[in-house]
Design a protein around this motif. Structure first.
Motif, PDB file in Angstrom:
ATOM      1  N   VAL A 261       0.707  -1.218  -0.232  1.00  0.00           N
ATOM      2  CA  VAL A 261       0.603  -0.134  -0.222  1.00  0.00           C
ATOM      3  C   VAL A 261       0.883   1.385  -0.327  1.00  0.00           C
ATOM      4  O   VAL A 261       1.312   1.862  -1.194  1.00  0.00           O
TER       5      VAL A 261
ATOM      6  N   ILE B 166      -7.226   6.056   0.678  1.00  0.00           N
ATOM      7  CA  ILE B 166      -6.726   5.151  -0.955  1.00  0.00           C
ATOM      8  C   ILE B 166      -7.316   4.990  -2.062  1.00  0.00           C
ATOM      9  O   ILE B 166      -8.588   4.821  -2.159  1.00  0.00           O
TER      10      ILE B 166
ATOM     11  N   ILE C 172      -8.112   3.142  -5.371  1.00  0.00           N
ATOM     12  CA  ILE C 172      -8.651   1.839  -6.514  1.00  0.00           C
ATOM     13  C   ILE C 172      -7.188   0.737  -6.218  1.00  0.00           C
ATOM     14  O   ILE C 172      -7.422  -0.513  -5.965  1.00  0.00           O
TER      15      ILE C 172
ATOM     16  N   THR D  29      -5.865  -0.252  -3.472  1.00  0.00           N
ATOM     17  CA  THR D  29      -7.034  -0.583  -2.682  1.00  0.00           C
ATOM     18  C   THR D  29      -6.281  -2.326  -2.973  1.00  0.00           C
ATOM     19  O   THR D  29      -6.972  -3.463  -2.238  1.00  0.00           O
TER      20      THR D  29
ATOM     21  N   ALA E  71      -3.808  -3.870  -0.819  1.00  0.00           N
ATOM     22  CA  ALA E  71      -4.134  -3.919   0.739  1.00  0.00           C
ATOM     23  C   ALA E  71      -4.847  -5.564   0.425  1.00  0.00           C
ATOM     24  O   ALA E  71      -4.687  -6.121   1.679  1.00  0.00           O
TER      25      ALA E  71
ATOM     26  N   SER F 220      -9.831   3.513   6.603  1.00  0.00           N
ATOM     27  CA  SER F 220     -10.463   2.310   5.517  1.00  0.00           C
ATOM     28  C   SER F 220      -9.660   1.277   5.548  1.00  0.00           C
ATOM     29  O   SER F 220     -10.257   0.321   6.160  1.00  0.00           O
ATOM     30  N   LEU F 221      -8.373   0.842   6.268  1.00  0.00           N
ATOM     31  CA  LEU F 221      -7.547  -0.194   5.218  1.00  0.00           C
ATOM     32  C   LEU F 221      -7.983  -1.219   6.476  1.00  0.00           C
ATOM     33  O   LEU F 221      -7.838  -2.326   6.555  1.00  0.00           O
TER      34      LEU F 221
ATOM     35  N   PHE G 108     -11.383  -2.691   6.218  1.00  0.00           N
ATOM     36  CA  PHE G 108     -11.494  -3.033   4.686  1.00  0.00           C
ATOM     37  C   PHE G 108     -10.109  -4.871   5.107  1.00  0.00           C
ATOM     38  O   PHE G 108     -10.359  -5.555   4.807  1.00  0.00           O
TER      39      PHE G 108
ATOM     40  N   THR H 235     -12.639   5.551  -4.506  1.00  0.00           N
ATOM     41  CA  THR H 235     -10.916   4.835  -3.947  1.00  0.00           C
ATOM     42  C   THR H 235     -11.790   3.681  -3.014  1.00  0.00           C
ATOM     43  O   THR H 235     -12.635   2.879  -3.218  1.00  0.00           O
ATOM     44  N   LEU H 236     -10.948   2.894  -2.173  1.00  0.00           N
ATOM     45  CA  LEU H 236     -11.086   1.743  -1.036  1.00  0.00           C
ATOM     46  C   LEU H 236     -12.362   2.099  -0.541  1.00  0.00           C
ATOM     47  O   LEU H 236     -14.086   1.128  -0.642  1.00  0.00           O
ATOM     48  N   ASP H 237     -12.894   3.303   0.150  1.00  0.00           N
ATOM     49  CA  ASP H 237     -14.496   3.844   0.476  1.00  0.00           C
ATOM     50  C   ASP H 237     -15.529   3.290  -0.368  1.00  0.00           C
ATOM     51  O   ASP H 237     -16.466   3.043  -0.344  1.00  0.00           O
TER      52      ASP H 237
ATOM     53  N   ARG I  38     -13.026  -7.654  -1.403  1.00  0.00           N
ATOM     54  CA  ARG I  38     -11.099  -8.245  -1.286  1.00  0.00           C
ATOM     55  C   ARG I  38     -11.025  -9.695  -2.259  1.00  0.00           C
ATOM     56  O   ARG I  38     -10.242  -9.570  -2.500  1.00  0.00           O
TER      57      ARG I  38
END
Length: 550
Positions: free
Chosen positions: A128, A136, A138, A141, A144, A241-242, A245, A384-386, A398
């Protein structure tokens, strides 16, 4: 009999056969390959050992295969051994030998599939490491998910894995971030080279709430206040966020600390001692071309400030001094140049370049209704990740990011991955686990428990296929660890779920109506228990839940 057991049997049998025919037993390989044939009509397993040995020992491979087949046919657990082609040996196990796999799974439980292949190895896994200038994206992500899964895979093989996040809090990108925050706090437009997105305004308002008088401070103090608080708030969001996740880190290292702690100066001094540093045009250079890089690298610029590579050198040295045998860097698609650079750094410091491994991840695209999704609600310019988690959930996010090789660009269809259908790979695997869990509950209500006393009754073709696939799990983990490819676990789980669904459709597990429970029912329950355990183990490695109800 697991594939590992069979490989050991093959090796000892081959040694005896070679000795009986006066041939050199030293030609035997350290490990023997046993594979499942693509066509089940060719047997349960196959080996090319005779083809490997023939030329080495001066024997006709097909004749040697015949000797092997004759000897193996008399071994316990082998139902038949036949020669095929130029020297393959196809093997079928008897049902009782296959049942050993079920017992091994049940006995090992959550540890089934683990080995000590990498015992004693200390691995630093850095992934990451996104700049603390925004959420973060994509691409990060993907790392991650994949990085966390790779750490779990390596751990199953006995390695000590430390997950590390390199916090890039030094340099021009932080200056641009600070400028963007100040502009937002003053109600001005985003600087031309700044960061856009609603999150910038949010952070600026939080800084104003913490320090109401910040805009009246002298410029240097004002900038430092926005920088320090802004970076801290952004990184707090990134870590949260991580964590949400399912990805947490053991160590967070700040790039800035490489400079403030004297690490950079120490690294340069060490390189001077090694004779790999020289000066030209008022700058300090590292002779990375002596170690495979495409050009030498400036370490200290002519104005006396460290170049970016200076921190890279210090950081690598820091990792090695912390006792890591292997340093794995997981970098984005635009970082191919770092492979030779980081290996050259290791070599310049006197290490084997093999202590550095660099994995490059390709791009991720989101698709909805056949059209690419490009804009984020919060970040403005990137997904983003979110955003991904909000669209399809943590498990699907994931799994979708892990199940493809990282060197392949992927498109994530948001409609597919949020659907409750067998076309959705994570749903397909999770549904198999939920179905097995429901079966266990129903069996308990009938007073039935799994019994491994009569596994020789499991003679149906679908039972054999399922058992043999369960037996492959340790090898899948070993290969995934060796190749740094956790996607192999996901693909394996999909195959295993398919084998289970086909078994369930062909083999009745629980008695129906007035039928009396018998030993076949409880043996099949044991097979189901083992299958459920392997699916649970695999999903755990991917950081995906194994639901009992869906």
């Amino acid at each position: 009999m697991t594939p590992a057991d069979l490989a050991e049997l093959l090796k000892t049998t081959a040694a005896a056969v070679l000795a009986d025919h006066g041939l050199d037993t030293a030609a035997l390989p350290a490990s023997v390959t046993v594979e499942r044939p693509r066509n089940p009509e060719h047997g349960d397993y196959a080996t090319n050992l005779a083809l490997q040995l023939g030329k080495k020992v001066g024997a006709n491979p097909r004749e040697l295969a015949g000797w092997l087949a004759t000897a193996l046919a008399d071994a316990d657990g082998i139902a038949s051994a036949e020669v095929a082609g130029p020297g393959f040996v196809n093997l079928r196990l008897d049902a009782s030998a296959q049942g050993v796999i079920i017992n091994k799974v049940i006995d090992a439980g959550s540890k089934y599939g683990n080995s000590d292949e990498l015992a004693g190895m200390n691995i630093n896994l850095e992934f990451v490491s996104a700049n603390p200038t925004g959420p973060i994206h994509i691409g990060g992500t993907r790392w991650a998910a994949v990085g966390d899964a790779l750490g779990r895979v390596l751990s199953t093989q006995g390695a000590r894995v430390v997950r590390e996040y390199y916090f890039n809090d030094h340099g021009a990108q932080i200056d641009r971030f600070t400028n963007s925050l100040i502009a937002a706090a003053k109600g001005e437009s985003t600087p031309e080279d700044g960061y856009a997105g609603a999150y910038i305004g949010d952070i600026a308002q939080q800084i104003l709430a913490k320090e109401p008088d910040v805009l009246s401070l002298p410029e240097d103090e004002q900038r430092e206040t926005f920088r320090a608080i802004g970076v801290d708030l952004m990184f707090t969001h990134i870590k949260q966020s991580l964590h949400d996740f399912g990805t947490d880190f053991d160590v967070y290292t700040h790039e800035d600390s490489m400079h403030t702690s004297g690490r950079v100066d120490q690294a340069i001094a060490k390189l001077r001692e090694a004779g790999t540093i020289y000066e030209k045009d008022g700058a300090v250079w590292l002779r990375t071309t002596d170690f495979g890089d495409d050009k030498d690298r400036v370490v200290i610029k002519s104005d006396g400030t460290p170049a970016y590579v200076a921190a890279d050198i210090a950081y690598y040295l820091d990792k090695r001094e912390r006792g890591f045998d292997l340093c794995i860097y997981m970098l984005g698609a635009d970082h191919h140049g770092y492979i030779a650079r980081l290996k050259a750094i290791a070599a310049a410091l006197g290490d084997d370049p093999a202590t550095v491994e660099v994995l490059i991840g390709q791009m991720v695209n989101l698709v909805r209704e056949g059209q690419p999704v490009r804009m984020s609600k919060r970040a403005g310019t990137v997904i983003t990740l979110d955003d991904l988690v909000e669209a399809i959930g943590v498990d699907a996010a994931r799994y979708s990011l892990i199940r493809s090789s990282v060197d392949t660009p992927i498109d994530i269809d948001l409609e597919l991955w949020s659907s409750a259908s067998n076309e959705n790979p994570v749903y397909y695997v999770q549904y198999a686990h939920a179905r097995l869990s429901a079966l266990a509950r129903n069996a308990a209500e009938l007073g039935l428990i799994p019994d491994t006393s009569h596994l020789e009754l499991l003679t149906h073709e679908k039972e054999g296929t399922l058992i043999r696939n369960i037996g492959e799990f340790p090898r899948v983990l070993k290969t995934a660890a060796a190749l740094r490819e956790p996607h192999r676990v996901a693909r394996y789980l999909e195959d295993l779920a398919g084998d289970y669904h086909r078994f369930y459709d062909s083999c009745r597990v629980l008695p129906q109506g007035d039928e009396e429970p018998n030993e076949l029912h409880t043996a099949r329950l044991a097979l189901c228990q083992a299958t459920r355990q392997v699916i649970e183990n695999g999903l755990s490695i991917l950081g995906v839940t194994a639901p009992e109800r869906m």
